[in-house]
Design a protein around this motif. Structure first.
Motif, PDB file in Angstrom:
ATOM      1  N   ILE A 174     -58.810  17.222   0.667  1.00 35.57           N
ATOM      2  CA  ILE A 174     -59.248  17.550  -0.686  1.00 35.57           C
ATOM      3  C   ILE A 174     -58.070  17.541  -1.647  1.00 35.57           C
ATOM      4  O   ILE A 174     -58.125  16.933  -2.722  1.00 35.57           O
ATOM      5  CB  ILE A 174     -59.936  18.929  -0.700  1.00 35.57           C
ATOM      6  CG1 ILE A 174     -61.256  18.882   0.076  1.00 35.57           C
ATOM      7  CG2 ILE A 174     -60.178  19.398  -2.129  1.00 35.57           C
ATOM      8  CD1 ILE A 174     -61.847  20.254   0.344  1.00 35.57           C
ATOM      9  N   ALA A 175     -56.995  18.225  -1.271  1.00 37.09           N
ATOM     10  CA  ALA A 175     -55.831  18.320  -2.162  1.00 37.09           C
ATOM     11  C   ALA A 175     -55.196  16.951  -2.387  1.00 37.09           C
ATOM     12  O   ALA A 175     -54.813  16.613  -3.517  1.00 37.09           O
ATOM     13  CB  ALA A 175     -54.810  19.297  -1.579  1.00 37.09           C
ATOM     14  N   ASN A 176     -55.082  16.145  -1.350  1.00 38.37           N
ATOM     15  CA  ASN A 176     -54.481  14.817  -1.516  1.00 38.37           C
ATOM     16  C   ASN A 176     -55.376  13.898  -2.344  1.00 38.37           C
ATOM     17  O   ASN A 176     -54.886  13.081  -3.136  1.00 38.37           O
ATOM     18  CB  ASN A 176     -54.166  14.204  -0.152  1.00 38.37           C
ATOM     19  CG  ASN A 176     -52.904  14.787   0.461  1.00 38.37           C
ATOM     20  OD1 ASN A 176     -51.941  15.081  -0.243  1.00 38.37           O
ATOM     21  ND2 ASN A 176     -52.891  14.958   1.776  1.00 38.37           N
ATOM     22  N   ASP A 177     -56.693  14.016  -2.178  1.00 33.43           N
ATOM     23  CA  ASP A 177     -57.609  13.245  -3.019  1.00 33.43           C
ATOM     24  C   ASP A 177     -57.437  13.617  -4.491  1.00 33.43           C
ATOM     25  O   ASP A 177     -57.431  12.753  -5.375  1.00 33.43           O
ATOM     26  CB  ASP A 177     -59.062  13.506  -2.594  1.00 33.43           C
ATOM     27  CG  ASP A 177     -59.527  12.577  -1.476  1.00 33.43           C
ATOM     28  OD1 ASP A 177     -58.767  11.675  -1.084  1.00 33.43           O
ATOM     29  OD2 ASP A 177     -60.660  12.762  -0.988  1.00 33.43           O
ATOM     30  N   LEU A 178     -57.313  14.915  -4.761  1.00 32.76           N
ATOM     31  CA  LEU A 178     -57.174  15.366  -6.145  1.00 32.76           C
ATOM     32  C   LEU A 178     -55.821  14.977  -6.724  1.00 32.76           C
ATOM     33  O   LEU A 178     -55.719  14.629  -7.912  1.00 32.76           O
ATOM     34  CB  LEU A 178     -57.394  16.877  -6.224  1.00 32.76           C
ATOM     35  CG  LEU A 178     -58.822  17.331  -5.931  1.00 32.76           C
ATOM     36  CD1 LEU A 178     -58.904  18.846  -5.878  1.00 32.76           C
ATOM     37  CD2 LEU A 178     -59.804  16.781  -6.972  1.00 32.76           C
ATOM     38  N   LYS A 179     -54.791  15.017  -5.915  1.00 38.40           N
ATOM     39  CA  LYS A 179     -53.483  14.549  -6.387  1.00 38.40           C
ATOM     40  C   LYS A 179     -53.534  13.066  -6.729  1.00 38.40           C
ATOM     41  O   LYS A 179     -52.986  12.634  -7.750  1.00 38.40           O
ATOM     42  CB  LYS A 179     -52.414  14.803  -5.313  1.00 38.40           C
ATOM     43  CG  LYS A 179     -51.971  16.252  -5.182  1.00 38.40           C
ATOM     44  CD  LYS A 179     -51.051  16.450  -3.995  1.00 38.40           C
ATOM     45  CE  LYS A 179     -49.801  15.598  -4.079  1.00 38.40           C
ATOM     46  NZ  LYS A 179     -48.929  15.776  -2.888  1.00 38.40           N
ATOM     47  N   PHE A 180     -54.201  12.289  -5.878  1.00 37.21           N
ATOM     48  CA  PHE A 180     -54.348  10.858  -6.145  1.00 37.21           C
ATOM     49  C   PHE A 180     -55.063  10.655  -7.480  1.00 37.21           C
ATOM     50  O   PHE A 180     -54.622   9.858  -8.323  1.00 37.21           O
ATOM     51  CB  PHE A 180     -55.135  10.206  -5.012  1.00 37.21           C
ATOM     52  CG  PHE A 180     -55.358   8.733  -5.175  1.00 37.21           C
ATOM     53  CD1 PHE A 180     -54.429   7.821  -4.683  1.00 37.21           C
ATOM     54  CD2 PHE A 180     -56.474   8.234  -5.832  1.00 37.21           C
ATOM     55  CE1 PHE A 180     -54.617   6.443  -4.840  1.00 37.21           C
ATOM     56  CE2 PHE A 180     -56.683   6.873  -5.987  1.00 37.21           C
ATOM     57  CZ  PHE A 180     -55.749   5.976  -5.492  1.00 37.21           C
TER      58      PHE A 180
END
Length: 519
Positions: free
Chosen positions: A180-186
């Motif tokens: 979730i966090a990496n998707d949002l950072k992307f």
């Protein structure tokens, strides 16, 4: 089989999804072999991923989490069993099936977009590709965050599955939160930095850089609080999240609407309108389903909270779900404009409402209440399914309070500034400020502020859980001389919801029920 499933999903690109850019209709059936070739194909697939945001009826997560919190009871009629079971933390094998299905459908559609974008002929300009991918990553994160908060132990699926791959085992929660966090950072890093004033009106409801940064703050605070961690390992730490939230506050162009009651359609002629300067991200709804139960264009949650059986002008009718706990009304300080702006008091507004139903408290939602002068029937819609008030999923005031919380142990002056902005708007003066301290007392002030600022917006239950299970139980347990208002939070569940038994039965042993919900 794969082709048929895919055809159905692309057809539900139904692009009856919502307003403006989502307000489209499919031309014909499409299949995998001939689709995902043009930018228009990509947009239709992305719109299908957005479309799932609108799904939800009696089991809408905003309503369910408010019922599970200390701010609302179940309500409804004698036959509205699921609401009562969410309120009292009782077993019900498949109560949560629609939510489980909704979120995995949304995840599937987002995964399709992510997997297929390399096959699209973008020409020399790949700007659209980057944007669509970023939006799809946000949507996958959004769906997974609701899913993992509700159920905790869920399968992690990051690509479209083929037959024989469906029985995916449950992942560790930290793995889901990392995704979730990496998707949002992307999404935050790839979407353009277009300030609120520069967003075309036809694109309201689309994901922005600011929505991704704000949601990342919410995810971080929930995960680190609920699981007692200092960071989301492999993804983001506290200082990075502070930077993202500060960026929303200082560079996005979003701001507070001048007075709190104007945020909600119940203010009628004073309503600031949808897509106002405080709306960082909203799920869009419309009356254009026009009574078609096969479409999910309308905000079906609104009828659930309406006055049961009879309209009580200026408010409209519904099923009486989620009656407000009088303790929430009492939690507001004198002079706080948010109390009457958030809650309908039948007595304080001198309304006549003699209808009797279980758990009636004579306090009801003002936020999202259907209104007599804004009803679906006036647009040839059905009052049960075609209410058209958008759900504001991320509001700028929430971002300010997240900023205050994140900076409490870092930059206390900044935390105080963000906190003051919310308090000053609530009281329309600077005389009600409170001094934050970098300790538990300061944290409590912020959490208390979140309760009254964001009441009935779907955040309270999760805010309680991230303060710890003992704190959640202390707040939620309710004892009354009237047994129907007795509520006992069961700490053995850890606040997680019951995984649908149907899914467990179909999983060939890959899914295990959450603790506290075994039959």
């Amino acid at each position: 089989m794969k082709k048929l499933i895919l055809s159905a999903i692309i057809l539900t690109t139904a692009l009856s999804c919502s307003k403006s850019f989502l307000d489209r209709e499919p031309i014909d059936r499409k299949v995998d072999e001939t689709f995902y070739k043009t930018p228009q194909d990509a947009l239709e697939a992305l719109t299908a991923a957005y479309d799932e945001l609108q799904y939800g009826d009696y089991d809408n997560i905003q309503l369910v989490s408010e019922i599970a919190s200390d701010d609302c009871f179940g309500g409804g009629g004698e036959s509205d069993i699921p609401w009562k079971r969410w309120d009292r933390f009782e077993n019900d094998n498949n109560t949560n099936l629609n939510n489980w299905t909704k979120y995995y459908t949304g995840i599937y559609r987002a995964n399709i977009v992510i997997a297929k974008m390399d096959g699209v002929n973008w020409g020399a300009d790949t700007t659209l590709k980057t944007r669509y991918l970023a939006e799809a990553h946000f949507l996958r994160a959004y769906y997974y965050f609701d899913l993992v908060r509700m159920f905790g132990n869920v399968p992690l699926v990051t690509a479209p599955l083929s037959p024989g791959q469906y029985n995916v085992p449950q992942a560790k929660p930290e793995e889901v939160y990392q995704l979730i966090a990496n998707d949002l950072k992307f999404a935050a890093d790839k979407l353009p930095s277009v300030a609120y004033a520069g967003i075309p009106a036809g694109e309201y409801g689309r994901v922005t850089k600011w929505a991704a940064e704000a949601l990342l703050g919410r995810v971080f605070l929930y995960y680190t609080g609920y699981y007692g961690q200092t960071e989301i390992a492999g993804a983001v730490n506290k200082q990075q999240v502070r930077t993202y939230i500060d960026d929303v506050i200082n560079a996005s162009g979003y701001n507070l609407v001048d007075t709190f009651p104007r945020l909600w359609q119940a203010s009628l002629s004073r309503f600031a309108g949808e897509d106002n300067v405080e709306t960082v991200f909203a799920i869009k709804f419309t009356y254009k389903g026009l009574g078609d139960w096969n479409k999910h264009d309308g905000n079906r949650m609104q009828v659930m909270i309406g006055f049961r059986n009879d309209a009580v002008p200026p408010y409209y009718k519904g099923w009486g779900a989620g009656p407000v706990n009088p303790k929430l009304w009492a939690a507001y300080e004198p002079g706080d404009t948010r109390r009457a702006g958030s809650i309908i008091s039948v007595a304080a507004e001198n309304l006549s409402y003699p209808v009797i139903y279980p758990q009636k408290t004579n306090f009801m939602w003002k936020k999202y209440m259907p209104m007599q002068d804004l009803k679906a029937e006036d647009y040839n819609g059905d009052f049960q399914i075609d209410n058209f008030y958008d759900y504001v999923a991320i509001r700028f005031a929430d971002v300010l309070l997240m900023g205050a919380e994140l900076n409490l142990d870092g930059d206390l002056g900044k935390a105080q500034l963000y906190y003051n902005r919310v308090r000053d708007r609530a009281f329309l003066d600077q005389n009600h400020r409170r001094t934050l301290t970098p300790d538990a007392a300061g944290k409590k002030l912020i959490m208390d502020e979140r309760r009254v600022e964001l009441a009935l917006e779907g955040h309270r239950y999760w805010d309680l859980l991230r303060q710890g299970i003992p704190a959640a139980k202390l707040a939620i347990d309710n004892t009354s001389t009237d047994p129907q208002f007795n509520v006992v939070f069961r700490p053995e569940t850890k606040g997680l919801f019951q995984i649908p038994q149907q899914e467990i039965n179909l999983s060939n042993g890959s899914l295990q029920q959450n603790t506290g919900w075994n039959q």
